[in-house]
Design a protein around this motif. Structure first.
Motif, mmCIF file in Angstrom:
data_model
loop_
_atom_site.group_PDB
_atom_site.id
_atom_site.type_symbol
_atom_site.label_atom_id
_atom_site.label_comp_id
_atom_site.label_asym_id
_atom_site.label_seq_id
_atom_site.Cartn_x
_atom_site.Cartn_y
_atom_site.Cartn_z
ATOM 1 N N ILE A 1 116.429 151.392 113.926
ATOM 2 C CA ILE A 1 116.717 151.036 112.531
ATOM 3 C C ILE A 1 118.214 150.818 112.347
ATOM 4 O O ILE A 1 118.651 149.896 111.657
ATOM 5 N N ALA A 2 118.993 151.651 113.020
ATOM 6 C CA ALA A 2 120.443 151.530 112.904
ATOM 7 C C ALA A 2 120.948 150.205 113.468
ATOM 8 O O ALA A 2 121.984 149.700 113.041
ATOM 9 N N CYS A 3 120.217 149.650 114.412
ATOM 10 C CA CYS A 3 120.645 148.394 115.031
ATOM 11 C C CYS A 3 120.275 147.159 114.214
ATOM 12 O O CYS A 3 120.725 146.054 114.519
ATOM 13 N N LEU A 4 119.458 147.336 113.204
ATOM 14 C CA LEU A 4 119.067 146.181 112.387
ATOM 15 C C LEU A 4 120.250 145.697 111.550
ATOM 16 O O LEU A 4 121.125 146.488 111.195
ATOM 17 N N PRO A 5 120.270 144.405 111.221
ATOM 18 C CA PRO A 5 121.260 143.940 110.248
ATOM 19 C C PRO A 5 121.098 144.747 108.955
ATOM 20 O O PRO A 5 119.987 145.168 108.613
ATOM 21 N N ASP B 1 126.812 144.107 111.221
ATOM 22 C CA ASP B 1 125.433 144.282 111.653
ATOM 23 C C ASP B 1 125.310 144.532 113.145
ATOM 24 O O ASP B 1 126.196 144.217 113.920
ATOM 25 N N GLY B 2 124.203 145.091 113.482
ATOM 26 C CA GLY B 2 123.844 145.181 114.889
ATOM 27 C C GLY B 2 124.550 146.260 115.677
ATOM 28 O O GLY B 2 124.408 146.330 116.878
ATOM 29 N N LEU B 3 125.320 147.114 115.000
ATOM 30 C CA LEU B 3 125.961 148.206 115.726
ATOM 31 C C LEU B 3 125.388 149.522 115.231
ATOM 32 O O LEU B 3 125.378 149.793 114.043
#
Ligand SMILES: [Zn+2]
Lengths: 166, 180
Positions: free
Chosen positions: B124-128, B96-98
């Motif tokens: 959105i891509a950074c969300l878990p 997550d988070g990447l």
């Protein structure tokens, strides 16, 4: 209703998916809580912002590629299902049916004998014949014919994903 | 040729080996399967592989399909599962988070994308992964709360909570675009 609960319900509140009781609760909370009204306004704004980010179009020929792979898969499955032994000649099929009939008869006979409790001496070969029937069905890939019904979607799905772990 | 049969009827026809019926299903649902995969993994090439794989799994398992739930939800469920597995394998240490990088997006395509759209994609891509899944299914694919929960193998309540958390994060990350 607490703010946290109200705010997690906002999503279904806006989509009109709450029960009338839940809807009334959230509605009453919104009337009395400025913070949650701000949260609702932000949520609507966020929906607009999200909608403004379209995904790129699907690559051309996608469906053709999927169907081509499915066709290949189907052909491979048909080949392995027929199996070399059953491809040889028609009499094998007849022989196979006869074997099934014989095994079935043996099974019935076994049942009768068991019912009479006089099977001890003769059970050996017949039990083997009955067991062989199961093996023949399995070898022919016909387990699906005797597969039990009533599968739920969830079970199908779980099996599907397990099968897929290659 | 466009069939008027329901998805479930087409699926049953496909069970009998009818490839044309399967093709109809693919044509009907390819966009949503592909979009979902793209938004989940953020790379077009990977999204194509995953969406294709999802349809092939459907085809492979066609004998076991029972029309007890909408085909659409069934397909989303498979797409989501494949994407989550893929993300887990791709980043074994930090799922997550990447932000995933779209290696297929050319410089011109990136330039054509509005600043806001790019910011949304990155946020959105950074969300878990599970929050991202909920956002994608609920707000982009328009699934109901119940359908989203089914597709995620979760409960309506859990999805509500995931969405509330994801919205908070997005509101902070996209704060610039809230001032109008
Ligand atoms: Zn409140």
């Amino acid at each position: 209703m607490r703010c946290g609960d109200a705010q997690s319900k906002l999503d279904r509140f806006v989509a009109h998916e709450l029960t009338s009781a839940e809807r009334a609760q959230v509605g009453a909370h919104l009337e009395s809580c400025a913070a949650c009204r701000r949260a609702l306004a932000k949520f609507r704004r966020l929906q607009g912002i999200l909608a403004d980010a379209p995904a790129p179009p699907i690559p051309g020929g996608f469906a053709d590629r999927v169907v081509a792979r499915a066709r290949t898969q189907q052909a491979a499955a048909a080949r392995s299902k027929r199996g070399p032994r059953f491809e040889q000649s028609a009499w094998k099929t007849i022989h196979f049916s006869a074997a099934r009939a014989a095994a079935l008869a043996a099974g019935l006979l076994l049942g009768l004998l068991m019912g009479r409790d006089t099977w001890r001496a003769s059970a050996g070969p017949q039990a083997v014949a009955a067991a062989q029937q199961t093996d023949v069905l399995a070898a022919a890939g016909l387990e699906s014919l005797v597969e039990s019904g009533g599968d739920s979607l969830a079970h199908s799905y779980i099996r599907l994903t397990l099968v897929g772990e290659r | 040729m466009e069939s008027s049969l329901s998805d479930e009827a087409l699926m049953l026809a496909a069970t009998g080996g009818d490839l044309a019926a399967f093709e109809q299903l693919v044509l009907r649902h390819q966009e949503s399967a592909w979009r979902t995969a793209y938004r989940m993994v953020g790379c077009r090439r990977e999204a194509e592989d995953l969406a294709q794989e999802a349809f092939l799994r459907v085809f492979e398992a066609r004998d076991r399909y029972r029309p007890t739930a909408a085909f659409r939800t069934y397909l989303y469920r498979i797409v989501v599962r494949l994407c989550l597995d893929h993300l887990r394998k791709r980043r074994p240490l930090a799922t997550d988070g990447l932000a995933p990088v779209d290696s297929q997006l050319s410089a011109e395509q990136q330039a054509a994308e509005s600043e806001q759209a790019q910011a949304v994609r990155e946020a959105i891509a950074c969300l878990p992964a599970n929050q991202r899944t909920a956002i994608v299914l609920r707000y982009y694919e328009g699934l109901s709360g119940r359908e989203t929960a089914e597709a995620m193998d979760s409960s309506v309540k859990a999805v509500e909570r995931l969405l509330a958390r994801a919205r908070k994060t997005l509101e902070v990350r996209l704060g610039d675009f809230f001032r109008d």
